[in-house]
Motif scaffolding. Structure first.
Motif, PDB file in Angstrom:
ATOM      1  N   GLU A   1     -40.389  15.767  -9.258  1.00  0.00           N
ATOM      2  CA  GLU A   1     -39.221  16.054  -8.289  1.00  0.00           C
ATOM      3  C   GLU A   1     -37.726  16.352  -9.011  1.00  0.00           C
ATOM      4  N   PRO A   2     -37.035  17.219  -8.238  1.00  0.00           N
ATOM      5  CA  PRO A   2     -35.538  17.558  -9.066  1.00  0.00           C
ATOM      6  C   PRO A   2     -34.680  16.503  -9.459  1.00  0.00           C
ATOM      7  N   THR A   3     -34.847  15.480  -8.822  1.00  0.00           N
ATOM      8  CA  THR A   3     -33.801  14.381  -9.028  1.00  0.00           C
ATOM      9  C   THR A   3     -34.510  13.092  -9.020  1.00  0.00           C
ATOM     10  N   ARG A   4     -33.690  12.085  -9.767  1.00  0.00           N
ATOM     11  CA  ARG A   4     -34.410  10.692  -9.897  1.00  0.00           C
ATOM     12  C   ARG A   4     -34.361  10.047  -8.510  1.00  0.00           C
ATOM     13  N   ASP A   5     -33.470  10.240  -7.517  1.00  0.00           N
ATOM     14  CA  ASP A   5     -33.335   9.628  -6.200  1.00  0.00           C
ATOM     15  C   ASP A   5     -34.628  10.218  -5.412  1.00  0.00           C
ATOM     16  N   LEU A   6     -34.895  11.314  -5.611  1.00  0.00           N
ATOM     17  CA  LEU A   6     -36.213  11.783  -4.759  1.00  0.00           C
ATOM     18  C   LEU A   6     -37.397  11.232  -5.562  1.00  0.00           C
ATOM     19  N   ALA A   7     -37.352  11.279  -6.840  1.00  0.00           N
ATOM     20  CA  ALA A   7     -38.472  10.540  -7.641  1.00  0.00           C
ATOM     21  C   ALA A   7     -38.660   9.320  -7.218  1.00  0.00           C
ATOM     22  N   MET A   8     -37.823   8.306  -7.077  1.00  0.00           N
ATOM     23  CA  MET A   8     -37.639   6.887  -6.577  1.00  0.00           C
ATOM     24  C   MET A   8     -38.283   6.929  -5.290  1.00  0.00           C
ATOM     25  N   GLN A   9     -37.758   7.758  -4.408  1.00  0.00           N
ATOM     26  CA  GLN A   9     -38.049   7.547  -3.042  1.00  0.00           C
ATOM     27  C   GLN A   9     -39.525   8.168  -2.646  1.00  0.00           C
ATOM     28  N   THR A  10     -39.921   9.227  -3.418  1.00  0.00           N
ATOM     29  CA  THR A  10     -41.341   9.452  -3.256  1.00  0.00           C
ATOM     30  C   THR A  10     -42.591   8.451  -3.946  1.00  0.00           C
ATOM     31  N   ALA A  11     -41.983   7.781  -4.941  1.00  0.00           N
ATOM     32  CA  ALA A  11     -42.943   6.648  -5.397  1.00  0.00           C
ATOM     33  C   ALA A  11     -42.995   5.695  -4.529  1.00  0.00           C
TER      34      ALA A  11
ATOM     35  N   VAL B   1     -53.949   1.024  -7.035  1.00  0.00           N
ATOM     36  CA  VAL B   1     -53.085   2.287  -7.390  1.00  0.00           C
ATOM     37  C   VAL B   1     -52.006   1.962  -8.125  1.00  0.00           C
ATOM     38  N   ARG B   2     -51.823   2.403  -9.270  1.00  0.00           N
ATOM     39  CA  ARG B   2     -50.416   1.953  -9.935  1.00  0.00           C
ATOM     40  C   ARG B   2     -49.585   3.340  -9.909  1.00  0.00           C
ATOM     41  N   THR B   3     -48.325   3.288  -9.608  1.00  0.00           N
ATOM     42  CA  THR B   3     -47.372   4.421  -9.487  1.00  0.00           C
ATOM     43  C   THR B   3     -46.167   4.020 -10.388  1.00  0.00           C
ATOM     44  N   ARG B   4     -46.103   5.222 -11.178  1.00  0.00           N
ATOM     45  CA  ARG B   4     -44.818   4.831 -12.474  1.00  0.00           C
ATOM     46  C   ARG B   4     -43.798   5.960 -12.116  1.00  0.00           C
ATOM     47  N   VAL B   5     -42.722   5.610 -12.214  1.00  0.00           N
ATOM     48  CA  VAL B   5     -41.710   6.527 -12.241  1.00  0.00           C
ATOM     49  C   VAL B   5     -41.115   6.811 -13.524  1.00  0.00           C
ATOM     50  N   ILE B   6     -40.921   8.271 -13.825  1.00  0.00           N
ATOM     51  CA  ILE B   6     -40.431   8.668 -15.213  1.00  0.00           C
ATOM     52  C   ILE B   6     -39.047   9.520 -14.772  1.00  0.00           C
ATOM     53  N   CYS B   7     -38.040   9.046 -15.113  1.00  0.00           N
ATOM     54  CA  CYS B   7     -36.792   9.819 -15.068  1.00  0.00           C
ATOM     55  C   CYS B   7     -35.725   9.559 -15.723  1.00  0.00           C
ATOM     56  N   GLY B   8     -34.671  10.184 -15.971  1.00  0.00           N
ATOM     57  CA  GLY B   8     -33.437   9.797 -16.609  1.00  0.00           C
ATOM     58  C   GLY B   8     -32.680   8.813 -15.943  1.00  0.00           C
ATOM     59  N   GLY B   9     -31.703   8.247 -16.842  1.00  0.00           N
ATOM     60  CA  GLY B   9     -30.956   7.136 -16.064  1.00  0.00           C
ATOM     61  C   GLY B   9     -31.660   5.855 -15.915  1.00  0.00           C
TER      62      GLY B   9
ATOM     63  N   LEU C   1     -45.980   2.484 -18.649  1.00  0.00           N
ATOM     64  CA  LEU C   1     -47.087   3.489 -19.155  1.00  0.00           C
ATOM     65  C   LEU C   1     -47.936   2.875 -19.984  1.00  0.00           C
ATOM     66  N   ALA C   2     -47.593   1.907 -20.723  1.00  0.00           N
ATOM     67  CA  ALA C   2     -48.686   1.195 -21.624  1.00  0.00           C
ATOM     68  C   ALA C   2     -49.648   0.427 -21.096  1.00  0.00           C
ATOM     69  N   GLU C   3     -49.155   0.047 -19.714  1.00  0.00           N
ATOM     70  CA  GLU C   3     -50.155  -0.827 -18.957  1.00  0.00           C
ATOM     71  C   GLU C   3     -50.973  -0.086 -18.010  1.00  0.00           C
ATOM     72  N   GLY C   4     -50.831   1.380 -18.192  1.00  0.00           N
ATOM     73  CA  GLY C   4     -51.933   2.220 -17.604  1.00  0.00           C
ATOM     74  C   GLY C   4     -50.974   2.809 -16.303  1.00  0.00           C
ATOM     75  N   ALA C   5     -51.562   4.138 -15.770  1.00  0.00           N
ATOM     76  CA  ALA C   5     -50.699   4.479 -14.664  1.00  0.00           C
ATOM     77  C   ALA C   5     -51.802   5.655 -13.973  1.00  0.00           C
ATOM     78  N   ASP C   6     -51.798   5.574 -12.612  1.00  0.00           N
ATOM     79  CA  ASP C   6     -52.531   6.486 -11.794  1.00  0.00           C
ATOM     80  C   ASP C   6     -51.667   7.619 -11.254  1.00  0.00           C
ATOM     81  N   ILE C   7     -50.600   7.240 -10.743  1.00  0.00           N
ATOM     82  CA  ILE C   7     -49.732   8.361 -10.446  1.00  0.00           C
ATOM     83  C   ILE C   7     -48.359   8.388 -10.863  1.00  0.00           C
ATOM     84  N   ILE C   8     -47.880   9.511 -11.668  1.00  0.00           N
ATOM     85  CA  ILE C   8     -46.600   9.687 -12.045  1.00  0.00           C
ATOM     86  C   ILE C   8     -45.739  10.366 -11.067  1.00  0.00           C
ATOM     87  N   VAL C   9     -44.466   9.927 -10.942  1.00  0.00           N
ATOM     88  CA  VAL C   9     -43.638  10.397 -10.061  1.00  0.00           C
ATOM     89  C   VAL C   9     -42.329  10.832 -11.278  1.00  0.00           C
ATOM     90  N   ALA C  10     -41.904  12.099 -11.475  1.00  0.00           N
ATOM     91  CA  ALA C  10     -41.159  12.275 -12.581  1.00  0.00           C
ATOM     92  C   ALA C  10     -40.144  13.423 -12.173  1.00  0.00           C
TER      93      ALA C  10
END
Length: 393
Positions: A96-106, A118-126, A136-145
């Motif tokens: 995603e282009p922004t962290r707000d959109l990343a949070m929303q999509t997650a 299913v485990r979804t993790r968000v990776i972004c600045g801020g 991430l150490a606990e595992g992840a199926d989907i990354i939104v970043a």
């Protein structure tokens, strides 16, 4: 590139007919998705077949669910085949282009996948990096970043992308800056040979198509029925005005006829957003600001208050022009015109969504008249010019 044919009104009227698992169909209906939208009718079967797909990004079309539901189904099939509930490395990556959109999509991934493991993790600045690495150490199926923090973690070996089967570039026309291009070039060696790719973009000029050709293979391009640049039930108006009169005119407009629903006011800078929101509050209006200078928590709180109807005027920068899911916007006012016609289209697309009607009003100073002409050429539509006397009409 094979274009799809827009679905006819009688074709594929339920989620089961698209080939989705019953559990996903039931979850979709529970979330209020009674029938698949046209973009879902065309996009989901192609994605379930393993094709790369180009999806349009117009607001209110159900685009996010169109790529999330097939991703969830693919995860479910792989877990069943491999006999595992958890993956140590992600199989799905959504950029995603922004962290707000990343949070929303997650959030949409979690909602649609709540009946699956299913485990979804968000990776972004801020956000504190340690917090993300622990998740991430606990595992992840989907990354939104977002690409910057993602590349940082991949470079340091804290995130492995070698098992990816599904890659989404959302709002791709916003991902064309030099920094993103460098990040994509750096990320490619870390990914699987060629994951299935979804490419979402509101516009497809040559620079965007060049990126699409680079990351997709023989994609299906989804065409929406009666596709147009701007919503059909949107009434656009413009007022020629001196720059120093914009705030006064805005106050007069709201004093004489405050819209019943929510309104969004777009301005150029975060400082202008704060100042205008304060001015409106002093005059007795429910107004708040939203911009990139706020923390993620502050923006989340502002959106929640706005959507709860406790605040019915949102003064914002272009951070709210795309992607953010804000329902029932009655009016969009461009207090300042954006520098690019595409951004104007995204701004006014906040209203008149999913077949509803809406209004868009732009205040045009002398220095902005050239921008207005560019916008009209881009949307192939003459925007009606109104006077102060006819502003409310």
């Amino acid at each position: 590139m094979a274009p799809s044919s827009p679905p006819s009104p009688s074709s594929q009227t339920d989620f089961e007919s698209l080939g989705l698992l019953p559990v996903l169909c039931q979850t979709a209906r529970t979330l209020g998705m009674k029938r698949p939208t046209p973009i879902q009718q065309e996009g989901i079967p192609a994605l379930l077949q393993g094709r790369d797909v180009l999806l349009p990004s117009q607001t209110g079309t159900g685009k996010t669910a169109a790529f999330v539901l097939p991703a969830l189904q693919k995860l479910a099939h792989i877990k069943e085949k491999e006999g595992t509930e958890d993956f140590s490395t992600p199989r799905i990556l959504i950029l995603e282009p922004t962290r707000d959109l990343a949070m929303q999509t997650a959030g949409i991934c979690r909602q649609l996948g709540r009946q699956l493991s299913v485990r979804t993790r968000v990776i972004c600045g801020g956000v504190p990096r340690a917090q993300q690495t622990r998740a991430l150490a606990e595992g992840a199926d989907i990354i939104v970043a977002t690409h910057g923090r993602l590349l940082e973690l991949v470079d340091n070996g804290e995130l492995i992308l070698s098992e990816l089967i599904y890659l989404v570039l959302d709002e791709a026309d916003r991902l064309l800056d030099e920094e993103f291009s460098e990040s994509m070039t750096a990320l490619v060696p870390y990914m699987a040979d060629r994951p299935q790719t979804v490419f979402c973009s509101a516009t497809l000029p040559e620079p965007v198509m060049a990126l699409a050709r680079k990351v997709t293979h023989d994609p299906v391009r989804i065409l929406l029925p009666e596709e147009s640049v701007t919503p059909r039930r949107l009434r656009q108006r413009a007022l020629f005005i001196e720059e120093h009169e914009k705030e006064k005119t805005l106050l007069t407009f709201f004093t004489q006829s405050l819209p019943q629903g929510r309104s969004i006011l777009f301005v150029k800078t975060k400082h202008r957003a704060d100042a205008l929101a304060r001015l409106l509050r002093r005059k007795g209006f429910n107004a708040l600001a939203l911009h990139g200078g706020q923390t993620p928590g502050e923006r989340k709180q502002a959106l929640a208050r706005f959507q709860s109807d406790t605040q019915n005027i949102l003064v914002t920068t272009d951070i709210a022009a795309r992607g953010l899911d804000i329902e029932d916007i009655q009016l969009v006012i461009n207090v300042d015109l954006p520098p690019k016609p595409d951004t104007y289209v995204h701004r006014i697309g906040r209203t008149a969504r999913a077949g509803r009607s809406g209004r868009a009003l732009s205040f045009i100073s002398v220095t902005e008249r050239g921008l207005l002409r560019e916008i009209e050429r881009h949307i192939n539509h003459r925007i009606r010019i109104v006077t102060h006397d006819t502003l409310q009409r």
